[in-house]
Design an enzyme around this catalytic site. Structure first.
Site, short mmCIF file in Angstrom:
data_model
loop_
_atom_site.label_atom_id
_atom_site.label_comp_id
_atom_site.label_asym_id
_atom_site.label_seq_id
_atom_site.Cartn_x
_atom_site.Cartn_y
_atom_site.Cartn_z
N ASP A 67 12.84 -48.10 43.08
CA ASP A 67 12.08 -47.02 42.43
C ASP A 67 10.60 -47.06 42.81
O ASP A 67 9.72 -47.07 41.92
CB ASP A 67 12.20 -47.13 40.90
CG ASP A 67 13.64 -47.22 40.43
OD1 ASP A 67 14.51 -46.56 41.02
OD2 ASP A 67 13.89 -47.95 39.44
N GLU A 93 17.10 -37.23 37.85
CA GLU A 93 16.06 -38.20 37.49
C GLU A 93 15.07 -38.31 38.64
O GLU A 93 15.18 -37.60 39.64
CB GLU A 93 16.69 -39.58 37.20
CG GLU A 93 17.42 -40.18 38.38
CD GLU A 93 18.22 -41.44 38.03
OE1 GLU A 93 18.31 -41.81 36.86
OE2 GLU A 93 18.78 -42.05 38.97
#
Ligand code: FUB
Length: 338
Positions: free
Chosen positions: A32, A238
Site C-alpha cells: 500500500d 478501495e
C-alpha cells in the site's frame, strides 16, 4: 533502528531501468505505498505486512498489521533507507487492530501520518499523528472526529488546501455507513444501482480535523451516469489516490475483486470524475494498491505485489516503475505481472 539497503536488481527488459518492478526492500514485507517528495527526497509510507495465523476472510482479518515503517531514497533506483518503527499500535490508546494503508502530508515543516485502524469496537477509523521529520517517529495519535472506513489519502492542492479521501468496501466497511452511522449488517446496493462511492472532506488548517462531513465523490461513466455496483471491472472498491497533471485532477482506485488500478479525471478535488481507463493490470496477490508521484520531470507508479512471498496475499512488497501520461492526458496502462 535504521536500515539502508543498496539496490539489488535483476533487469526485466532493456528498455526499463533496473529498479523497475523489483521489491524496494526484502528484509520486511511492505504494501500500500503512498509516496511523496519531501525536501527533495522520495518518502514512501507503506503498510508493514506481517505473518499471521488468521485464516483469510472477507473482513481482511488476515491483514493483521501492527506498526508503520517509512522508506526513503534520494532518487529512483537509489539506496533505500528504512527507519524502524514510525508508529506502533500499542501507542494508539483508542485502537485495537489492523493498521492498514496509510498516507502522509507536510504542512509548515511538520509531517502528518494518516492511518486507518480498528477502534476498540472493531470499527475502522482514521487516525493522525505528527512528527518533526518525514520518517517520524509520529506521536500523539488522534482519532479524526467524523472519520470512518479506511485507506486515507491526503491531496495537497496548488492553493495549499488539503483534502482527505477515504473509503473501501467489504473489509473497509464502507457498506456499513450508508445510513450515516455504523450498521451491524452490510448494506450493498443492487447491481443496477449506483456503486458505493469513496468519500472526501477538506482538512482544517490544524491538519487533524475535517472542515466538513465526509461526502461522496461521484465516479461517472462515459455517459455521465454513476458507475454501477455491478460494474465490477470499474466500480470503486478501495485505495484512492489523487494527482494533478497539466491542470487535470486524476482520481485513481482499486477495483478490488477484479484486481485493477483504474482512473477517472475531473476539474476539481471534489469531482465528479469521469472514468478513463486502467493504470495497472492485476498483480500477483489479491490486492492492488498504488500511488502516483512526480519526482523531478517524471511521474512514477508505486505499487505492491506478493511475488516475494510466493503469492501470499497478506505478505506483499512495494515496487515502483515510471508512469507515462500521453500527449492527450491519458495514462499508459502498466502490466507488471510476474
Ligand atoms: O493492506 C490492507 C488493505 O489491503 C489495504 O488497506 C487495502 O487497500 C488493500 O491493499
Amino acid at each position: 533502528q535504521q536500515t539502508s539497503i543498496a539496490p539489488t536488481h535483476s533487469s526485466q527488459s532493456s528498455s526499463e531501468p533496473q529498479y523497475a518492478h523489483e521489491p524496494l526492500v526484502t528484509h520486511i514485507y511492505t504494501a500500500d505505498p503512498s509516496a511523496h517528495v519531501f525536501n527533495g527526497r522520495i518518502y514512501i509510507y507503506p503498510s508493514h505486512d506481517i505473518e499471521s495465523d488468521i485464516a483469510p476472510n472477507a473482513e481482511g482479518d488476515h491483514f493483521a498489521m501492527r506498526d508503520y515503517r517509512v522508506l526513503s531514497m534520494d532518487k529512483p533506483g537509489g539506496e533505500v533507507t528504512e527507519y524502524g518503527v514510525a508508529l506502533d499500535l500499542d501507542d494508539v490508546p483508542w485502537a485495537s487492530r489492523q493498521m492498514w494503508a496509510p498516507d502522509a502530508a507536510e504542512k509548515d515543516g511538520r509531517f502528518y501520518l494518516y492511518f486507518p485502524v480498528k477502534d476498540q469496537q472493531g470499527i475502522f477509523r482514521i487516525g493522525v499523528a505528527a512528527a518533526e521529520k518525514p520518517e517520524g517517529p509520529f506521536t500523539n495519535p488522534l482519532l479524526i472526529e467524523g472519520s470512518y472506513s479506511m485507506d486515507p489519502a491526503v491531496y495537497k492542492d496548488d492553493d495549499n488546501q488539503y483534502y482527505l479521501y477515504v473509503g473501501g468496501i467489504s473489509g473497509g466497511q464502507l457498506q456499513r455507513w450508508t445510513q450515516g452511522n455504523f450498521s451491524d449488517t452490510d448494506q450493498y446496493p443492487a447491481d443496477h444501482e449506483p456503486a458505493l462511492m469513496p468519500k472526501i472532506a477538506r482538512l482544517n488548517d490544524d491538519m487533524v480535523s475535517i472542515a466538513e462531513p465526509l461526502m461522496d465523490v461521484q465516479l461517472l461513466d462515459e455517459n455521465g451516469k454513476p458507475l454501477l455496483a455491478g460494474d465490477n471491472d470499474r466500480r470503486f472498491f478501495e485505495a484512492v489516490w489523487v494527482h494533478k497533471h497539466n491542470g487535470t485532477y486524476y482520481f485513481s482506485w482499486s477495483t478490488g475483486d477484479t484486481h485493477k488500478i483504474v482512473y477517472a479525471t475531473g476539474d476539481n478535488p471534489y469531482g465528479p470524475f469521469t472514468y478513463q481507463g486502467v493504470v495497472l493490470e492485476p498483480v500477483t496477490g489479491w490486492t492492488n494498491h498504488h500511488s502516483i508521484t512526480r519526482f523531478e520531470d517524471k511521474w512514477y507508479l508505486f505499487y505492491h505485489d506478493s511475488s516475494l512471498s510466493g503469492g501470499q496475499t497478506h505478505l506483499r512488497s512495494v515496487k515502483m516503475t515510471e508512469l507515462i501520461h500521453r500527449e492527450d492526458g491519458s495514462i499508459e496502462t502498466i502490466s507488471a505481472f510476474k
